[in-house]
Design a protein around this motif. Sequence first.
Motif, PDB file in Angstrom:
ATOM      1  N   ARG A  81       0.819  -1.215   0.000  1.00  0.00           N
ATOM      2  CA  ARG A  81       0.000   0.000   0.000  1.00  0.00           C
ATOM      3  C   ARG A  81       0.851   1.261   0.000  1.00  0.00           C
ATOM      4  N   SER A 126      -4.117  -6.607   5.872  1.00  0.00           N
ATOM      5  CA  SER A 126      -4.740  -5.983   4.704  1.00  0.00           C
ATOM      6  C   SER A 126      -6.118  -5.440   5.049  1.00  0.00           C
ATOM      7  N   ASP A 180      -6.956  -1.515   4.841  1.00  0.00           N
ATOM      8  CA  ASP A 180      -8.007  -1.074   3.924  1.00  0.00           C
ATOM      9  C   ASP A 180      -9.092  -0.304   4.675  1.00  0.00           C
ATOM     10  N   GLU A 194      -7.749   3.109   5.514  1.00  0.00           N
ATOM     11  CA  GLU A 194      -7.757   3.989   4.346  1.00  0.00           C
ATOM     12  C   GLU A 194      -9.163   4.495   4.047  1.00  0.00           C
ATOM     13  N   ARG A 195     -10.168   3.625   4.186  1.00  0.00           N
ATOM     14  CA  ARG A 195     -11.550   4.061   3.951  1.00  0.00           C
ATOM     15  C   ARG A 195     -11.942   5.152   4.947  1.00  0.00           C
TER      16      ARG A 195
END
Length: 305
Positions: free
Chosen positions: A50, A281, A285, A288-289
């Motif tokens: 990422r 992960s 994720d 990040e959202r």
Amino acid sequence: MLASARDHHLVVKNPRSGRPRGEPLTAFVLSGGANQGVSQVGMLRALLERGILPDVVIGTSAGAMNAAALATSPTLEKIDHLDEMWCALDGETVFPGGALRRAWNILRRDDHLISNHGLGGVIDRAEVAPTFAELQLPLRVITTDLMTGDEIVIVSGPLRPALLASAAMPGIFPPVDLNGHRLVDGAVVNLVPISHAIAGPIERIFVLDVSDPKGERTIRSPLDVLIRAFGISRDQRLELELQWVPKEIELVVMPRAVDDREFFDFSGGRELVDESYRLASETLDDLERRSGFHRLRRWWKRLAS
């Protein structure tokens, strides 16, 4: 250079080049955990995929070796190499000699049960830089002075003896004499060394803690008792370290895969790498959202005003 933890101040003199504008100064903190260190490989892969790279890496024991490998080459190719190395390890490689040799070492009253030749071979397989000066990222290796109990941070000089010292579990591997100090495993005093990340201008910390939480590992041997003792110390110190983190620093503790293997068991590495990668992960994720949502909300407020 060796420094007592109370005298040591982290300085990020040359933050990595090419950081996107506005990206926070970032530290990776890698705990000890013996054979459980394999799970850090999956976490590191998820981070690097990422584009999350550290400006400084801090490690204890097995985590120090993984940290040194990353600091040598912060690339996915290096993570591939670590992956292959960890998954190929077995107990005899790391702890050569077998039960009879360990029993003999007890009888001859030496200061350790197992030679560190196997451990040194693992460090060689990791293909770390020869010295701290040749690393691509700043690295802090945590050890313990056996005579004084001081937490000693190694930041320069040859890398191999520093890593041997950081992983020298007391009574298991021999202490390492370095610059007037008799050094053993950093996990004795600081299994998850978060405090060394907040000693400098860091804005974000990722904690890769794979150590045994609250007695997850079944007690099957005297060495499991030792690991559990480290776990008790870890829980007490970690609570303090978390309290010391300023509110303005973003702290992300990566989830760990369940690992109930006994101390000498290095089987199942592939499954642990894959599971830790999946968990990391999902966490990243989701992070990040949520970060994207907050950025969008700030943009909308500015537009509305």
